[in-house]
Design a protein around this motif. Structure first.
Motif, PDB file in Angstrom:
ATOM      1  N   GLY A 163       0.917  -1.500   0.107  1.00 16.20           N
ATOM      2  CA  GLY A 163       0.104  -0.123   0.091  1.00 16.20           C
ATOM      3  C   GLY A 163       0.979   1.335  -0.093  1.00 16.20           C
TER       4      GLY A 163
ATOM      5  N   ALA B  26       2.316   4.360  -1.697  1.00 20.74           N
ATOM      6  CA  ALA B  26       2.381   5.103  -2.915  1.00 20.74           C
ATOM      7  C   ALA B  26       3.821   5.395  -3.480  1.00 20.74           C
ATOM      8  CB  ALA B  26       1.579   6.399  -2.979  1.00 20.74           C
TER       9      ALA B  26
ATOM     10  N   ARG C  59       2.321   6.624 -11.798  1.00 18.19           N
ATOM     11  CA  ARG C  59       2.217   6.503 -10.323  1.00 18.19           C
ATOM     12  C   ARG C  59       1.650   5.009 -10.017  1.00 18.19           C
ATOM     13  NH1 ARG C  59       0.737  10.657  -6.849  1.00 18.19           N
ATOM     14  NH2 ARG C  59       1.152  12.649  -7.782  1.00 18.19           N
ATOM     15  N   SER C  60       2.089   4.460  -8.741  1.00 13.82           N
ATOM     16  CA  SER C  60       1.367   3.103  -8.701  1.00 13.82           C
ATOM     17  C   SER C  60       1.421   3.056  -7.144  1.00 13.82           C
ATOM     18  CB  SER C  60       2.588   2.305  -9.167  1.00 13.82           C
ATOM     19  OG  SER C  60       1.989   0.828  -8.975  1.00 13.82           O
ATOM     20  N   THR C  61       1.031   1.875  -6.783  1.00 11.21           N
ATOM     21  CA  THR C  61       0.833   1.580  -5.125  1.00 11.21           C
ATOM     22  C   THR C  61       1.242   0.130  -4.988  1.00 11.21           C
ATOM     23  OG1 THR C  61      -1.075   3.211  -5.011  1.00 11.21           O
ATOM     24  CG2 THR C  61      -0.485   1.346  -3.211  1.00 11.21           C
ATOM     25  N   THR C  62       2.215  -0.305  -4.080  1.00 17.89           N
ATOM     26  CA  THR C  62       2.660  -1.455  -4.121  1.00 17.89           C
ATOM     27  C   THR C  62       1.558  -2.391  -3.583  1.00 17.89           C
ATOM     28  OG1 THR C  62       3.407  -0.933  -1.449  1.00 17.89           O
ATOM     29  CG2 THR C  62       5.048  -0.874  -3.187  1.00 17.89           C
TER      30      THR C  62
ATOM     31  N   ALA D 135       5.868  -2.908  -7.019  1.00 14.30           N
ATOM     32  CA  ALA D 135       5.303  -2.073  -7.734  1.00 14.30           C
ATOM     33  C   ALA D 135       5.639  -2.639  -9.209  1.00 14.30           C
ATOM     34  CB  ALA D 135       5.293  -0.549  -7.744  1.00 14.30           C
TER      35      ALA D 135
ATOM     36  N   TYR E 276       2.556   5.494   4.704  1.00 16.52           N
ATOM     37  CA  TYR E 276       2.521   4.057   4.865  1.00 16.52           C
ATOM     38  C   TYR E 276       2.833   4.021   6.633  1.00 16.52           C
ATOM     39  CZ  TYR E 276       4.618  -0.352   5.614  1.00 16.52           C
ATOM     40  OH  TYR E 276       4.749  -1.712   6.015  1.00 16.52           O
TER      41      TYR E 276
END
Length: 112
Positions: free
Chosen positions: A21, A23, A39-42, A48, A70
């Motif tokens: 979770g 970013a 952009r991504s979220t783990t 990611a 986090y």
């Protein structure tokens, strides 16, 4: 889903588990400014894999990790509200940039 040219994996070494979770933003340096690329979220495994295109041009790039958010979600104090990792892409090979994280320290390396 195809894997992007740059991927990351975050391990919360203080807790002994993947950091889910988080970013993550990928930037490219254009002259003297940074341009956001993706952009991504783990995911649940702290990975990611969808950070931008399948191929990047040679140049300088930056990954920004929202580590403060986090740790806030875990009700844990941290010294680093965010982590920026700047690296250079020089060829077509895959670039994996892991982050080993704890509330008061971090480390990284060139992964495979």
């Amino acid at each position: 889903m195809s894997v992007s040219h740059v991927t990351t994996h975050i391990l919360d070494t203080g807790a002994g588990r993947p950091a889910a979770g988080v970013a993550v933003v990928l930037y490219a340096k254009d002259a003297e400014t940074w341009q956001e690329l993706a952009r991504s979220t783990t995911d649940a495994d702290g990975r990611a894999k969808d950070l931008g295109p399948g191929q990047l041009e040679p140049g300088h790039y930056r990954l920004n990790f929202a580590t403060g958010s986090y740790y806030a979600g875990l009700a844990t104090a941290t010294f680093f509200p965010e982590v920026d990792l700047v690296f250079e892409v020089s060829g077509p090979e895959h670039y994996h940039v892991p982050l080993l994280l704890s509330p008061f320290a971090y480390s990284t390396y060139r992964g495979s």
